[in-house]
Design a protein around this motif. Sequence first.
Motif, PDB file in Angstrom:
ATOM      1  N   ALA A   1      30.154  28.143  33.253  1.00 16.64           N
ATOM      2  CA  ALA A   1      28.778  28.124  33.745  1.00 16.64           C
ATOM      3  C   ALA A   1      28.454  26.850  34.535  1.00 16.64           C
ATOM      4  N   PRO A   2      28.846  25.662  34.050  1.00 17.34           N
ATOM      5  CA  PRO A   2      28.554  24.463  34.850  1.00 17.34           C
ATOM      6  C   PRO A   2      29.244  24.466  36.215  1.00 17.34           C
ATOM      7  N   THR A   3      30.456  24.990  36.268  1.00 19.20           N
ATOM      8  CA  THR A   3      31.184  25.040  37.536  1.00 19.20           C
ATOM      9  C   THR A   3      30.502  25.984  38.508  1.00 19.20           C
ATOM     10  N   ILE A   4      30.114  27.169  38.034  1.00 16.59           N
ATOM     11  CA  ILE A   4      29.456  28.122  38.937  1.00 16.59           C
ATOM     12  C   ILE A   4      28.115  27.567  39.383  1.00 16.59           C
ATOM     13  N   SER A   5      27.451  26.868  38.499  1.00 15.55           N
ATOM     14  CA  SER A   5      26.160  26.276  38.846  1.00 15.55           C
ATOM     15  C   SER A   5      26.309  25.290  40.005  1.00 15.55           C
ATOM     16  N   ARG A   6      27.329  24.452  39.951  1.00 21.80           N
ATOM     17  CA  ARG A   6      27.576  23.493  41.042  1.00 21.80           C
ATOM     18  C   ARG A   6      27.933  24.215  42.340  1.00 21.80           C
ATOM     19  N   GLN A   7      28.774  25.240  42.239  1.00 18.53           N
ATOM     20  CA  GLN A   7      29.163  25.983  43.437  1.00 18.53           C
ATOM     21  C   GLN A   7      27.951  26.667  44.068  1.00 18.53           C
TER      22      GLN A   7
ATOM     23  N   LEU B   1      30.748  34.366  48.162  1.00 15.91           N
ATOM     24  CA  LEU B   1      29.951  34.985  49.221  1.00 15.91           C
ATOM     25  C   LEU B   1      30.424  36.407  49.498  1.00 15.91           C
ATOM     26  N   ALA B   2      31.732  36.598  49.562  1.00 22.73           N
ATOM     27  CA  ALA B   2      32.276  37.935  49.822  1.00 22.73           C
ATOM     28  C   ALA B   2      31.910  38.899  48.690  1.00 22.73           C
ATOM     29  N   HIS B   3      31.939  38.418  47.456  1.00 24.75           N
ATOM     30  CA  HIS B   3      31.568  39.254  46.303  1.00 24.75           C
ATOM     31  C   HIS B   3      30.097  39.648  46.396  1.00 24.75           C
ATOM     32  N   LEU B   4      29.246  38.702  46.746  1.00 26.38           N
ATOM     33  CA  LEU B   4      27.820  39.013  46.890  1.00 26.38           C
ATOM     34  C   LEU B   4      27.590  39.999  48.034  1.00 26.38           C
ATOM     35  N   ALA B   5      28.337  39.866  49.109  1.00 27.48           N
ATOM     36  CA  ALA B   5      28.206  40.796  50.234  1.00 27.48           C
ATOM     37  C   ALA B   5      28.604  42.204  49.818  1.00 27.48           C
ATOM     38  N   GLU B   6      29.639  42.296  49.002  1.00 30.47           N
ATOM     39  CA  GLU B   6      30.143  43.604  48.570  1.00 30.47           C
ATOM     40  C   GLU B   6      29.291  44.227  47.471  1.00 30.47           C
ATOM     41  N   ARG B   7      28.852  43.416  46.521  1.00 26.00           N
ATOM     42  CA  ARG B   7      28.180  43.940  45.327  1.00 26.00           C
ATOM     43  C   ARG B   7      26.671  43.740  45.286  1.00 26.00           C
ATOM     44  N   GLY B   8      26.137  42.912  46.170  1.00 23.92           N
ATOM     45  CA  GLY B   8      24.699  42.650  46.161  1.00 23.92           C
ATOM     46  C   GLY B   8      24.343  41.557  45.162  1.00 23.92           C
ATOM     47  N   PRO B   9      23.046  41.331  44.956  1.00 22.28           N
ATOM     48  CA  PRO B   9      22.595  40.244  44.078  1.00 22.28           C
ATOM     49  C   PRO B   9      23.216  40.334  42.687  1.00 22.28           C
ATOM     50  N   ARG B  10      23.594  39.167  42.150  1.00 29.69           N
ATOM     51  CA  ARG B  10      24.249  39.096  40.846  1.00 29.69           C
ATOM     52  C   ARG B  10      23.730  37.891  40.071  1.00 29.69           C
ATOM     53  N   ARG B  11      23.843  37.995  38.747  1.00 30.48           N
ATOM     54  CA  ARG B  11      23.517  36.863  37.880  1.00 30.48           C
ATOM     55  C   ARG B  11      24.633  35.822  37.993  1.00 30.48           C
ATOM     56  N   PRO B  12      24.289  34.564  37.868  1.00 28.42           N
ATOM     57  CA  PRO B  12      25.323  33.525  37.921  1.00 28.42           C
ATOM     58  C   PRO B  12      26.430  33.737  36.883  1.00 28.42           C
ATOM     59  N   THR B  13      26.075  34.220  35.689  1.00 30.42           N
ATOM     60  CA  THR B  13      27.105  34.436  34.670  1.00 30.42           C
ATOM     61  C   THR B  13      28.117  35.485  35.111  1.00 30.42           C
ATOM     62  N   GLU B  14      27.651  36.498  35.819  1.00 29.95           N
ATOM     63  CA  GLU B  14      28.568  37.520  36.316  1.00 29.95           C
ATOM     64  C   GLU B  14      29.486  36.941  37.388  1.00 29.95           C
ATOM     65  N   LEU B  15      28.937  36.085  38.240  1.00 29.95           N
ATOM     66  CA  LEU B  15      29.754  35.439  39.267  1.00 29.95           C
ATOM     67  C   LEU B  15      30.792  34.522  38.637  1.00 29.95           C
ATOM     68  N   ALA B  16      30.386  33.789  37.599  1.00 26.50           N
ATOM     69  CA  ALA B  16      31.328  32.910  36.892  1.00 26.50           C
ATOM     70  C   ALA B  16      32.470  33.728  36.316  1.00 26.50           C
ATOM     71  N   CYS B  17      32.149  34.851  35.733  1.00 28.78           N
ATOM     72  CA  CYS B  17      33.165  35.722  35.155  1.00 28.78           C
ATOM     73  C   CYS B  17      34.092  36.261  36.253  1.00 28.78           C
ATOM     74  N   HIS B  18      33.500  36.652  37.367  1.00 27.85           N
ATOM     75  CA  HIS B  18      34.282  37.222  38.465  1.00 27.85           C
ATOM     76  C   HIS B  18      35.342  36.242  38.971  1.00 27.85           C
ATOM     77  N   VAL B  19      34.966  34.970  39.102  1.00 26.95           N
ATOM     78  CA  VAL B  19      35.920  33.998  39.634  1.00 26.95           C
ATOM     79  C   VAL B  19      36.632  33.221  38.544  1.00 26.95           C
ATOM     80  N   GLY B  20      36.254  33.445  37.279  1.00 33.85           N
ATOM     81  CA  GLY B  20      36.968  32.830  36.163  1.00 33.85           C
ATOM     82  C   GLY B  20      36.674  31.359  35.968  1.00 33.85           C
ATOM     83  N   VAL B  21      35.399  30.978  36.114  1.00 35.19           N
ATOM     84  CA  VAL B  21      35.017  29.584  35.902  1.00 35.19           C
ATOM     85  C   VAL B  21      33.913  29.506  34.852  1.00 35.19           C
TER      86      VAL B  21
ATOM     87  N   ALA C   1      37.079  29.017  47.248  1.00 31.81           N
ATOM     88  CA  ALA C   1      36.426  29.645  46.088  1.00 31.81           C
ATOM     89  C   ALA C   1      34.998  30.040  46.418  1.00 31.81           C
ATOM     90  N   ALA C   2      34.304  29.216  47.196  1.00 30.92           N
ATOM     91  CA  ALA C   2      32.927  29.522  47.561  1.00 30.92           C
ATOM     92  C   ALA C   2      32.882  30.740  48.481  1.00 30.92           C
TER      93      ALA C   2
END
Length: 156
Positions: free
Chosen positions: A67-73, A45-65, A40-41
């Motif tokens: 906010a606390p889970t994305i924060s830990r990751q 990383l691959a999403h950030l490489a493809e899309r560039g800097p992102r907000r944590p909330t957007e990353l959480a949405c992308h992987v379907g987790v 999952a991690a």
Amino acid sequence: MTLDEETITGLEREFAVFVRQDRAALGRLGREVHPDLKVAAYRLLAHLAERGPRRPTELACHVGVTAPTISRQLQHLEELGLIERVGAPDDGRAYLVQLTEAGRRRVEEVGVARRRRLDRLLGSWADAEIRAFAELLAKFNGSAATPPPRRCGGDG
């Protein structure tokens, strides 16, 4: 169009095999980025490489987790030196997550390894077969794309 049950069952079985094999390969390749990296991690990383800097909330949405889970990751990836936080240009209270140079380099190395793996797997296929497979897979992915189950967005 309605397919017969045998065809659907066979397709479902082959899909499950594909997903298992790809997940296992991705896990092995992800460990090349860092031995402690989980699948999952690596996707983050691959999403950030493809899309560039992102907000944590957007990353959480992308992987379907959540906010606390994305924060830990993200904290784990930051501790590994693969990502860093930078201020959001449009909101001084928020931050974006981006790859560090080490993170970018590692993701590219894994990308090269993934492409080599595909080249080996498809080495005996004719070019026309590979192009047709890519087109059909893109068509399938397009029809399988659905809106996320929950609304994504907001500050991170």
